[in-house]
Motif scaffolding. Structure first.
Motif, PDB file in Angstrom:
ATOM      1  N   GLY A 327       3.606  12.359  -6.991  1.00  0.00           N
ATOM      2  CA  GLY A 327       3.009  13.389  -6.151  1.00  0.00           C
ATOM      3  C   GLY A 327       2.556  12.788  -4.842  1.00  0.00           C
ATOM      4  N   ASN A 328       1.285  12.997  -4.507  1.00  0.00           N
ATOM      5  CA  ASN A 328       0.741  12.456  -3.260  1.00  0.00           C
ATOM      6  C   ASN A 328       0.171  11.040  -3.429  1.00  0.00           C
ATOM      7  OD1 ASN A 328       1.311  14.824  -1.821  1.00  0.00           O
ATOM      8  ND2 ASN A 328      -0.588  15.791  -2.549  1.00  0.00           N
ATOM      9  N   LYS A 329       0.189  10.533  -4.668  1.00  0.00           N
ATOM     10  CA  LYS A 329      -0.403   9.222  -4.919  1.00  0.00           C
ATOM     11  C   LYS A 329       0.655   8.134  -4.737  1.00  0.00           C
ATOM     12  CE  LYS A 329      -3.368   6.628  -8.029  1.00  0.00           C
ATOM     13  NZ  LYS A 329      -4.185   6.667  -9.250  1.00  0.00           N
ATOM     14  N   VAL A 330       0.445   7.286  -3.758  1.00  0.00           N
ATOM     15  CA  VAL A 330       1.374   6.188  -3.468  1.00  0.00           C
ATOM     16  C   VAL A 330       0.942   4.955  -4.257  1.00  0.00           C
ATOM     17  CG1 VAL A 330       2.344   4.702  -1.697  1.00  0.00           C
ATOM     18  CG2 VAL A 330       1.790   7.091  -1.158  1.00  0.00           C
ATOM     19  N   LEU A 331       1.852   4.447  -5.101  1.00  0.00           N
ATOM     20  CA  LEU A 331       1.565   3.250  -5.891  1.00  0.00           C
ATOM     21  C   LEU A 331       2.185   2.001  -5.287  1.00  0.00           C
ATOM     22  CD1 LEU A 331       2.050   4.636  -9.534  1.00  0.00           C
ATOM     23  CD2 LEU A 331      -0.058   4.465  -8.194  1.00  0.00           C
ATOM     24  N   LEU A 332       3.427   2.110  -4.826  1.00  0.00           N
ATOM     25  CA  LEU A 332       4.134   0.987  -4.216  1.00  0.00           C
ATOM     26  C   LEU A 332       4.739   1.449  -2.895  1.00  0.00           C
ATOM     27  CD1 LEU A 332       6.079  -0.220  -7.395  1.00  0.00           C
ATOM     28  CD2 LEU A 332       4.079  -1.332  -6.404  1.00  0.00           C
ATOM     29  N   LYS A 333       4.536   0.654  -1.865  1.00  0.00           N
ATOM     30  CA  LYS A 333       5.044   1.030  -0.539  1.00  0.00           C
ATOM     31  C   LYS A 333       5.715  -0.174   0.115  1.00  0.00           C
ATOM     32  CE  LYS A 333       3.580   3.238   3.787  1.00  0.00           C
ATOM     33  NZ  LYS A 333       2.425   3.781   4.538  1.00  0.00           N
ATOM     34  N   GLY A 352      -5.130   2.534 -12.802  1.00  0.00           N
ATOM     35  CA  GLY A 352      -4.408   3.609 -12.141  1.00  0.00           C
ATOM     36  C   GLY A 352      -3.810   3.233 -10.804  1.00  0.00           C
ATOM     37  N   ALA A 353      -3.911   1.942 -10.424  1.00  0.00           N
ATOM     38  CA  ALA A 353      -3.407   1.526  -9.111  1.00  0.00           C
ATOM     39  C   ALA A 353      -1.894   1.344  -9.095  1.00  0.00           C
ATOM     40  CB  ALA A 353      -4.088   0.230  -8.676  1.00  0.00           C
ATOM     41  N   GLY A 354      -1.274   1.234 -10.284  1.00  0.00           N
ATOM     42  CA  GLY A 354       0.177   1.103 -10.330  1.00  0.00           C
ATOM     43  C   GLY A 354       0.672  -0.189 -10.953  1.00  0.00           C
ATOM     44  N   LYS A 355      -0.210  -0.959 -11.573  1.00  0.00           N
ATOM     45  CA  LYS A 355       0.179  -2.259 -12.125  1.00  0.00           C
ATOM     46  C   LYS A 355       1.217  -2.095 -13.245  1.00  0.00           C
ATOM     47  CE  LYS A 355      -4.028  -3.363 -13.297  1.00  0.00           C
ATOM     48  NZ  LYS A 355      -4.700  -2.108 -12.925  1.00  0.00           N
ATOM     49  N   GLU A 509      -4.375  -3.099  -3.920  1.00  0.00           N
ATOM     50  CA  GLU A 509      -5.587  -2.749  -3.193  1.00  0.00           C
ATOM     51  C   GLU A 509      -5.636  -1.275  -2.799  1.00  0.00           C
ATOM     52  OE1 GLU A 509      -5.922  -5.711  -0.069  1.00  0.00           O
ATOM     53  OE2 GLU A 509      -6.831  -7.114  -1.499  1.00  0.00           O
ATOM     54  N   GLY A 510      -4.715  -0.461  -3.354  1.00  0.00           N
ATOM     55  CA  GLY A 510      -4.742   0.976  -3.113  1.00  0.00           C
ATOM     56  C   GLY A 510      -3.771   1.431  -2.045  1.00  0.00           C
ATOM     57  N   ASP A 511      -3.332   2.697  -2.175  1.00  0.00           N
ATOM     58  CA  ASP A 511      -2.401   3.309  -1.209  1.00  0.00           C
ATOM     59  C   ASP A 511      -1.110   2.514  -1.054  1.00  0.00           C
ATOM     60  OD1 ASP A 511      -4.226   5.379  -0.649  1.00  0.00           O
ATOM     61  OD2 ASP A 511      -5.281   4.108   0.791  1.00  0.00           O
ATOM     62  N   GLY A 512      -0.649   1.910  -2.143  1.00  0.00           N
ATOM     63  CA  GLY A 512       0.614   1.188  -2.117  1.00  0.00           C
ATOM     64  C   GLY A 512       0.546  -0.202  -1.535  1.00  0.00           C
ATOM     65  N   LYS A 513      -0.650  -0.647  -1.111  1.00  0.00           N
ATOM     66  CA  LYS A 513      -0.787  -1.977  -0.507  1.00  0.00           C
ATOM     67  C   LYS A 513      -0.971  -3.034  -1.593  1.00  0.00           C
ATOM     68  CE  LYS A 513      -3.084  -0.027   3.569  1.00  0.00           C
ATOM     69  NZ  LYS A 513      -4.353   0.050   4.331  1.00  0.00           N
ATOM     70  N   ILE A 514      -0.177  -4.088  -1.516  1.00  0.00           N
ATOM     71  CA  ILE A 514      -0.261  -5.195  -2.466  1.00  0.00           C
ATOM     72  C   ILE A 514      -0.438  -6.485  -1.685  1.00  0.00           C
ATOM     73  CG2 ILE A 514       0.899  -6.447  -4.320  1.00  0.00           C
ATOM     74  CD1 ILE A 514       2.423  -3.918  -4.979  1.00  0.00           C
TER      75      ILE A 514
END
Length: 632
Positions: A327-333, A352-355, A509-514
């Motif tokens: 949806g609107n939640k970006v996990l990896l960018k 819930g960050a996408g790990k 670290e959120g919003d797809g930032k790693i």
């Protein structure tokens, strides 16, 4: 005030004796951790204290003026209740007063309103609601109208923890709080908050945990359950390790090279919790080299594995410009990373960050929205997930492992039998021939772990591997992974485990930032803390430059100017007394190694602790004075 007294407790299941004639006391203000191998009887002992199990023999006396509250692995709840309703379903006078007060806000009955206000005063409930909201907020529970049945397992556990802490806070009676693995499903921020909360709370605590940093921060006493006995250690995790070493040295009557390394580890460990982030990298590296010996029963260790791992090719695993959203939640960018041979990577971030999503994408269980994944042809993944073990009800442990292979290959051309490999992972002969269905939850988790490793993968992926594993198993796993020659990815909130194993961090670290960080977990946390709270620049007065003669610019001259007369005398005293204390400490250790009388051992152990503490204080002060000199 004495809360609990137990005398000569014995408990067996069939022919397996869990513990025999153990005795202990719990007094007000005690904060106790239980350390034991899974299947040793930890959970059974907790159930006996809760009145849910009965000992075969012995007595348990619980003070009638206290309440015993349990935070268990299994949470009972009505799925139709909202979080708010679940939280308020507490049978305590302050909660009832709070509920009446809420009802009075919508009432016109003056008598009811007055009674509600009087109840709030009588039960000191004014601050309770605010504290309840703060606890829920810290545990990341914000939607109080959500139904319990819609929550994930981790969310349910966090809500139950919030309810328990609220109940403990609401009850003004004396309370014994029993917690079984409270840090499972909590991220690092939550664990550190819970550490702080339990440290400040005036409670009596009995705790089962695998988190060694958490244990050392919260507890001041350790109960060790081993070989049907219970050993009580007053002090830190380091004290427990030291006492265990002394006991084993006396039992074995031998001291070898491993024991010497063990003692050095224990000496360092005594300082570790107090100033973990300030230790030099060399000290931390030295700790991780010797720590595996510190917690190992040297009388039982007979195997050191030299693995014949399946061959790794030139290409390992490469991720190119990976995107993934729900949806609107970006996990990896636009995430790219190339895994190297032998690299040990830790993945951290909030729940819930996408790990776990990244792990699934790597293995092909989920598809990325965009990007490319290239996996080497020789890669054989071994995935240890949070899902349970799948087995036949009547299948024996040894047969389950033999389904993979009869033998585990070693690099020297030799091999380990399935039974030997099981023994390495703490399954004795009796347990090996027991049905899997009769294993404890922790033993099944350990068998699942061993099943993955026995398949001899060359790329391991672990998703929260330390949940529900006991400390002895973690020691074996850590030793295994340190020798592992393949690539490794670990998702874990266990700070100690991550510090020991990984050398590289990928931080969600959120919003797809790693963030790509080279170093262990504590080093990442320290760097992040400095980044989040940058120090204010120090404004210094500008003075005209002065000519400095060679004599004044020499290091010795600067030192003399930097240390006051009192500090100089202090440094001289420390440098004189430290060798004397070291010599005293060595003599006590020699006496301990040749002493069998328990009272003398206890007295010598107390002396050893005092000298070690004084040495620690001297060392820390010596470092401070050296820093002052260095600033010159």
């Amino acid at each position: 005030m004495n809360y609990v007294s137990a005398e000569n407790l014995t408990k067996s299941y069939g022919i397996k004796v869990l513990f025999e004639n153990i005795s202990f006391h719990i007094n007000e203000g005690d904060k106790i951790a239980i350390v034991a191998k899974n299947g040793s009887g930890k959970s059974t002992l907790l159930k006996i204290l809760m009145g849910k199990e009965i000992a075969d023999s012995g007595t348990v006396m619980i003070n009638k003026d206290i309440q015993v509250v349990l935070f268990d692995q299994e949470i009972d709840f009505n799925p139709d209740l909202t979080i708010d309703e679940f939280m308020m379903a507490l049978d305590s006078a302050p909660i009832l007063a709070l509920k009446n007060y809420h009802q009075s806000l919508y009432s016109t009955d003056h008598d009811f309103i007055e009674k509600a206000l009087a109840g709030m005063e009588a039960h000191k409930a004014w601050d309770l609601e605010n504290e309840m909201k703060q606890i829920l907020s810290q545990l990341k529970i914000t939607d109080l109208d959500a139904k319990m049945g819609t929550l994930s397992g981790g969310q349910i556990k966090r809500v139950a923890l919030a309810k328990l802490l609220t109940e403990t806070r609401a009850e003004h009676r004396h309370t014994l709080l029993i917690m079984d693995e409270p840090t499972n499903h909590l991220d690092v921020e939550m664990v550190e908050w819970l550490e702080n909360y339990l440290n400040k709370a005036k409670i009596t605590l009995l705790l089962v945990t695998h988190d060694r940093y958490f244990l050392d921060s919260v507890c001041d006493m350790i109960w060790e359950m081993e070989d049907k006995n219970l050993y009580v250690h007053n002090g830190s995790y380091a004290t427990y390790l030291e006492n265990k070493m002394i006991r084993e040295d006396n039992l074995n009557a031998t001291i070898d090279k491993a024991n010497n390394l063990y003692r050095k580890e224990l000496e360092w460990m005594r300082r570790q919790p107090k100033a973990r982030t300030t230790k030099s990298k060399s000290r931390i590296d030295a700790f991780y080299e010797t720590e595996k010996v510190a917690k190992t029963d040297t009388s039982k260790q007979g195997l050191e594995l030299d693995f014949e791992m399946k061959r790794l090719g030139n290409k390992i695993l490469e991720l190119k410009h990976i995107d993934k959203s729900f949806g609107n939640k970006v996990l990896l960018k636009d995430f790219s990373y190339s895994f190297q041979r032998g690299e040990k990577v830790g993945i951290v971030g909030k729940n819930g960050a996408g790990k776990s999503t990244l792990l699934n994408i790597i293995q092909g269980f989920e598809k990325a929205d965009h990007g490319e994944i290239e996996t080497g042809e020789t890669i054989h993944f071994g995935y240890f997930s949070q899902k349970g073990l799948t087995y036949k009800e009547d299948e024996r442990v040894i047969d389950f492992i033999k389904e993979v292979a009869e033998y585990y290959p070693l690099a020297n051309g030799k091999s380990l039998s399935a039974s030997q490999f099981l023994r390495l992972f703490l399954f004795d002969d009796q347990t090996q021939y027991s049905p899997i269905a009769k294993l404890s939850g922790g033993e099944k988790r350990r068998l699942h772990l061993m099943y993955i490793l026995y398949q001899n993968p060359n790329f391991l992926i672990f998703d929260e591997p330390t949940n529900d594993l006991d400390l002895p198993t973690l020691t074996v796993l850590e030793n295994f992974l340190q020798q592992f020659q393949g690539s490794l990815i670990i998702v874990s909130h266990d700070r100690y485990f991550m510090d020991r194993i990984v050398d590289h961090i990928l931080a969600f670290e959120g919003d797809g930032k790693i963030k790509d960080f080279t170093g262990n977990f504590s080093e990442y946390r320290e760097a992040k803390s400095k980044q989040d709270s940058p120090e204010k620049p120090v404004v210094q007065k500008t003075e005209p430059l002065k000519d400095v003669s060679p004599a004044i610019s020499s290091p010795s001259a600067v030192k003399k100017k930097k240390l006051s007369f009192k500090e100089q005398r202090e440094l001289e005293t420390i440098e004189k007394e430290m060798p004397e204390l070291e010599e005293q400490r060595k003599k006590i250790l020699d006496q301990l190694n040749n002493e069998s009388d328990y009272e003398k051992i206890s007295k010598l152990s107390d002396d050893l602790e005092k000298i070690s503490e004084k040495l620690e204080d001297y060392e820390m002060r010596w470092l401070e004075l050296q820093e002052i000199l260095g600033e010159g």
